[in-house]
Write an enzyme that holds these catalytic residues in place. Structure first.
Site, short mmCIF file in Angstrom:
data_model
loop_
_atom_site.label_atom_id
_atom_site.label_comp_id
_atom_site.label_asym_id
_atom_site.label_seq_id
_atom_site.Cartn_x
_atom_site.Cartn_y
_atom_site.Cartn_z
N LYS A 120 -38.37 -38.99 7.56
CA LYS A 120 -38.40 -37.64 8.12
C LYS A 120 -38.97 -37.77 9.54
CE LYS A 120 -38.52 -33.07 6.96
NZ LYS A 120 -37.45 -32.88 7.92
N TYR A 126 -38.38 -12.44 13.44
CA TYR A 126 -39.00 -13.72 13.79
C TYR A 126 -38.16 -14.32 14.90
CZ TYR A 126 -40.74 -18.52 12.97
OH TYR A 126 -41.28 -19.76 13.09
N ASP A 177 -40.43 -31.95 12.75
CA ASP A 177 -39.99 -30.99 11.75
C ASP A 177 -40.63 -31.33 10.41
OD1 ASP A 177 -38.44 -29.84 9.67
OD2 ASP A 177 -36.84 -31.28 10.02
N TYR A 189 -45.40 -17.71 1.81
CA TYR A 189 -43.96 -17.74 2.06
C TYR A 189 -43.38 -19.15 1.85
CZ TYR A 189 -39.50 -17.78 4.40
OH TYR A 189 -38.17 -17.96 4.66
N HIS A 190 -43.99 -20.11 2.52
CA HIS A 190 -43.42 -21.46 2.48
C HIS A 190 -43.60 -22.14 1.14
CE1 HIS A 190 -43.70 -20.66 6.77
NE2 HIS A 190 -42.58 -21.32 6.80
N HIS A 234 -40.40 -29.64 7.45
CA HIS A 234 -39.80 -29.10 6.23
C HIS A 234 -39.27 -30.26 5.41
CE1 HIS A 234 -39.85 -25.47 8.76
NE2 HIS A 234 -40.09 -24.88 7.61
#
Lengths: 317, 671
Positions: free
Chosen positions: B545, B26, B549, B180-181, B551
């Site tokens: 946040k 990646y 981003d 995945y996440h 996450h």
């Protein structure tokens, strides 16, 4: 507890808050939210009166409804319309969040659903945890609203409510709405345990789809007609059909709010709130004494509170 | 007989060896030119596929010259603005021979359009293009945050791509269900199975509803769905999860979608192994974790991934250097070419343990799928916040277990003392940093393109895109035209934002509880009570946040822990501007602002936050958390940040303890 601000500082804070400065106003609210704010309130509201702020013309609007009825998003949409179409007025929102648990901490999530412009002085948003108080209101909400009325033309108070107890907000609102989602007859049966008689108007939110909206409107209006014992030819309270998604009904709702005047019952508001406070602090014993106490009906909340307290303590001994 | 059992035969009956999976890394950073060099070097080292990382503005649909993009250009991936950037990115790379995976979601249609436009420009046969656009919007709403439009419109874009790809680029995977996440956000294997498969069904249902395919074509669509799965450290359970995935997909494709052709029912998946369990402490241990996680998805033939990408040992510190990526690639090569792994039939066939474990996972995942179905499917379970709240709950449970030492993490909560890692002794600190000046090159390419392109053509193609969006036409065709007209990423996304609107999903934190009772909790609560006594109010924290981003795990866990400690918490989800976060803190008269940033833009964002606090004359302490390298601490402190938390500070109550101390230090003397 002493009053945290010196007189000069307090005057400045009031002056700045009246000009839409957010931080000074936020600080004043925080002081009002403290449990023993009696001394501060006396000084603050005296000072406000002396500075010519009495909040008499401001309108308080209660927004109650079940979680998920979309109250916050609807208020967000109303705010957007307000800022675009009403250039000469100011509004505030107090959102009371019921979340609370063993630690006493809370997660206040209402801001998530409202996207407000930054540095816009014509709008002010404040969250409050309900602190497990019945009625959906925080014990200090009333005083915060009294303060906000001095600086804003419209005060929206958003509370979660599903039953009669939770419609407390209507006692201090000039105009109270019950916000619902499109529903069927069964749900109305469930909700009609007294609550349907309290609001001044109804909102059927999330009316994204016309047919369902119309059907719900008819169900609700029919129920209201017979619930409210409306005499033939009389009229049922207004019902607004709104949708944040399609922007339906938002401007109509705002126009209705803008046309509203402070309720004539405002003068009785102090009494209701005093009773609520006495009941919490001293129970029925306190209420009994209060009913035998005479006080100036035009007196401020703090004056009445002080004299009631003296009477109760006298009798308690 | 015995020999027959351990020899692998091909379809013609001859003894054979499995071909290796596709090796990917990646990768992408800085700008198109640097990334092009990186790709070519990686391919020369034996990598067999490309996996492109895009920077956050590209993922969220902003051109590099947008104000919100500035601090993020080239940080976590390559910035792509126009076709010109793709020309540079794929210079001397034969795209018709590549298998290219693009980790792109909200703007996936746009990036595919650029790829198609580039291939056509080069005169290649477009139908030969092979690869994947991730395009799993559901997990973006749940975990990663690079969504743009509301669910219904996002799904429409995905279906448009299926329709286009099936006829024009049949070997392309228009979307890739990415669980995945979900695991990174705390999902259990059961949740990973259930949420991913429910997402797959949501897409297939939407494709079916469009009713633009014959059944034969629909089967091909099913065949194009691929999955991108996470492999965690409990590698046996993870292997069973992969087997469960295959079995369940078979059931779904046969039972629900009546797919007759066996080829189109195959559960095809790529893997990125887990980064969640990688530690900042004793980071060299991560190398072993990565190897073990890789085994879960390579060891057994029936549960072997088609493509694999491994993180680098130092990903919990910051961006890996090219050398670190090379080390990761070598691990795959050792596994595939030095060992005998690929010579045997399935090793676990007939294992009672594995069979029973798989059965268990399937049963529980089916129950969860049923629940989601009863809610009306995956899209509804996103809109009502169910899936998000489940993940936040799992994550909170996981962290509580680490805090209670029920879950052992070597070097973190057990065997903490160790010799400092020589791997981090390099003058660069063992991590890679993007040169802040490199963004200039991206911006220059962008402004040059804007200056020389045909403005009339740009306006025309964008107008067509807008019309097609309004009229429900397939948006791929207009998008490819836009790509050729040198429209920018931001212009493409803005046009669709106008029609579709933007979306704010549920934060999942409301109503959450933390299962953590310890002396530390009691200690923090005592301090909170003291604060409350002294000031008459609970401490109030705004958890913010900022930036692009998405996450949000860290922010969510801090929000839940602060509530657990007795704070009043205001958390409004991701992608807020520093101005919005400060305004919330000011209006609420918060006692502290806690900011979470993982994209490396902490310095720029700190500066913006303090500038805004100055505007309001507000003196509110600010603490930062995230992947923040030690060398940046001094800079952040000099800007005014009171405390900095990194993945090393995994103990939630230690974090809350420091925060309540900072808040308490501000109690005025008069009260």
């Amino acid at each position: 507890m002493t009053v945290r601000f010196a007189e000069k500082e307090l005057k400045e804070l009031i002056q700045e808050a009246s000009q839409g400065e957010k931080y000074p106003l936020a600080k004043l609210i925080s002081e009002l939210e403290k449990p023993d704010s009696f001394e501060f309130r006396k000084v603050l509201f005296k000072q406000l009166e002396n500075s010519g702020f009495n909040g008499d013309k401001s309108v308080t609007i209660g927004f109650t409804g079940t979680p998920g009825a979309g109250k916050s998003s609807l208020l967000g949409e109303i705010s957007t319309n307000f800022l675009q179409t009403v250039p000469d007025k100011k509004m505030a929102v107090v959102a009371i969040d019921p979340s609370s648990h063993i630690s006493g901490g809370s997660l206040l999530g209402d801001r998530t659903r409202l996207s407000l412009p930054v540095r816009e002085k014509r709008i002010f948003f404040r969250s409050q945890p309900s602190q497990l108080e019945l009625g959906g209101l925080n014990p200090y909400t009333y005083h915060v609203i009294r303060l906000l009325r001095c600086f804003f033309d419209l005060i929206f108070v958003e509370t979660v409510g599903i039953g009669q107890n939770e419609i407390e907000v209507s006692k201090l609102a000039d105009l109270s709405f019950l916000v619902m989602v499109p529903l069927g007859g069964d749900q109305i049966q469930f909700m009609k345990s007294g609550i349907m008689e309290v609001p001044d108007a109804f909102i059927l939110n999330k009316c994204d789809e016309e047919n369902l909206a119309r059907a719900s409107y008819h169900t609700l209006s029919t129920t209201l007609e017979f619930l409210r014992d409306i005499v033939p030819g009389g009229s049922i309270p207004p019902i607004f059909l709104t949708s944040v998604k399609t922007k339906k009904g938002i401007q109509e709702l705002l126009d209705f709010v803008l046309k509203s005047k402070p309720h004539t019952k405002r003068s009785g508001e102090t009494k209701v709130q005093i009773e609520k406070w006495i009941k919490t602090e001293y129970g029925n014993f306190g209420l009994n004494i209060l009913s035998q106490t005479h006080f100036d009906p035009k007196g401020s909340f703090e004056e009445v509170e002080a004299s009631a307290k003296i009477e109760i303590e006298k009798n308690y001994k | 007989m015995e020999k027959k059992d351990h020899i692998l035969y091909d379809k013609t009956g001859n003894p054979s060896k499995e071909p290796a999976w596709i090796f990917r890394t990646y990768a992408g950073h800085t700008n198109a030119k640097e990334s092009n060099e990186l790709f070519r070097k990686n391919l020369a080292k034996g990598q067999t596929g490309l996996s492109i990382a895009f920077d956050l503005p590209t993922q969220c649909g902003y051109s590099s010259d947008h104000a919100i993009a500035r601090p993020e250009i080239g940080k976590v991936g390559v910035p792509i603005n126009t076709l010109e950037d793709f020309r540079i990115l794929f210079d001397q790379i034969p795209i018709e021979e590549m298998n290219t995976s693009m980790t792109i979601n909200g703007t996936s249609m746009w990036l595919l359009s650029l790829y198609v436009a580039l291939a056509e420009e080069r005169g290649e046969d477009v139908s030969k293009l092979q690869g994947t656009t991730q395009n799993d919007i559901i997990k973006e709403y749940l975990a990663r945050g690079t969504y743009i439009f509301p669910p219904e419109h996002s799904i429409r874009i995905i279906v448009d791509m299926y329709e286009y790809c099936l006829k024009r680029i049949p070997k392309w995977n228009p979307s890739n269900i990415c669980s995945y996440h979900l695991q990174e956000a705390g999902a259990t294997p059961v949740q990973e199975l259930a949420f991913a498969l429910a997402t797959g069904m949501a897409i297939l249902d939407a494709v079916k509803e469009r009713n633009c395919f014959t059944h034969e074509e629909f089967e091909q669509c099913v065949g194009r769905i691929s999955f991108f799965v996470n492999a965690g450290i409990r590698f046996i359970e993870e292997m069973c999860k992969m087997r469960a995935f295959s079995d369940m997909w078979e059931e779904i494709t046969v039972g629900i979608y009546q797919v007759k052709n066996e080829k189109y029912r195959r559960f095809r998946y790529g893997v990125q192994v887990n980064s969640l369990g990688l530690t900042e402490e004793q980071p060299e241990n991560n190398a072993w974790r990565i190897l073990i996680e890789a085994l879960g998805v390579t060891l057994s033939r029936d549960a072997r991934c088609r493509a694999l990408q491994l993180p680098a040992w130092n990903e919990a510190l910051s961006l890996p250097r090219p050398w670190d990526q090379q080390w990761s690639l070598r691990l795959q090569q050792v596994l595939a070419y030095e060992t005998d792994l690929l010579e045997y039939p399935d090793l676990f066939e007939g294992s009672r343990v594995v069979e029973s474990k798989v059965k268990d996972l399937i049963e529980n995942a089916n129950k969860e799928i049923q629940k989601i179905k009863e809610m009306g499917g995956a899209i509804k379970a996103i809109e009502n916040g169910y899936m998000k709240a489940q993940l936040v709950k799992s994550q909170a449970e996981r962290l509580a277990k680490i805090n209670n030492d029920e879950l052992i993490i070597v070097g973190k909560n057990k065997w903490k003392d160790g010799i400092p890692s020589p791997l981090t002794n390099d003058p660069d600190g063992g991590i890679f940093k993007v040169d802040p000046k490199s963004a200039e090159q991206t911006l220059k390419v962008l402004s040059d393109v804007k200056a020389r392109r045909d403005a009339k053509k740009v306006a025309e193609t964008l107008a067509r895109l807008e019309d097609d969006a309004k009229n429900g036409k397939n948006l791929m065709f207009a998008s490819v035209e836009c790509a050729k007209a040198l429209v920018t990423t931001g212009e493409w996304a803005d046009t669709l934002r106008k029609i579709f609107g933007e979306y704010r999903p549920s934060t999942g934190v409301e109503g959450q509880k933390l299962n953590l009772e310890s002396d530390k909790v009691a200690n923090v609560r005592t301090k909170v009570e003291k604060f409350q006594k002294a000031t008459g109010a609970r401490p109030k924290i705004v958890v913010g946040k900022p930036g692009l981003d998405g996450h949000s795990n860290g922010a969510e866990m801090i929000a839940v822990s602060a509530k657990h400690a007795g704070f009043d918490v205001i958390y409004s989800g991701i992608r807020l501007t520093p101005e919005e976060i400060v305004q919330s803190a000011v209006e609420e008269n918060a006692n502290v602002i806690g900011v979470s940033i993982l994209s490396g833009s902490h310095v720029e964002l700190a500066e913006q936050i303090f500038a805004e606090l100055k505007h309001y004359k507000a003196d509110i302490p600010v603490v930062f958390g995230g992947i923040i390298p030690q060398p940046d601490f001094e800079k952040l402190h000099s800007i005014g940040v009171k405390a900095i938390f990194t993945p090393k500070d995994y103990d939630l109550m230690d974090v809350m303890d420091r925060i309540i101390d900072i808040v308490s230090a501000k109690i005025p003397a008069s009260v």
